[in-house]
Design a protein around this motif. Sequence first.
Motif: not given
Length: 157
Positions: A7, A155, A88, A76-77, A106
């Motif tokens: 992450t 998230y 994530g 990334d989200y 993770v």
Amino acid sequence: MRTPLITRQGFENLKQELDYLWREERPEVTKKVSWAASLGDRSENADYQYNKKRLREIDRRVRYLRKSIEHLKIVDYHPEQEGKVFFGAWVEVENEVGELKKFRIVGYDEIFDRKDYISIDSPMARALLKKEVDDEAEVVTEAGTVEWIINSISYEK
């Protein structure tokens, strides 16, 4: 082989650790080793032996961090992830006896010192990937097979 994902927050933490070890702790320990070495007989000098050992530990960790940071891919989200379990995700699961667990999926380098993080490579994470709320996931471990129901997925945005 570990999945080389991390992450953004985990990546920043690794960079901070590397910076601290290299710029602050290592120079301090090097000074102590030099001072202890100047005292003479190193074989009976506890300060020298301890700090020399610590210096080797720091160097080993710095090499590991530099190599890892170079190969890790930051994930990334993305809004498309909503509603399904992906890297994530914070996931809450429950088994048939009512045991609840909540954790975040993770990368391997992020799980240490955190009881609420699990590795993407763990059996639980592998069983949950791409599942939705109220789906059942069958987790196969050395202790046996357990069914978990997904209660919630969220998230950090």
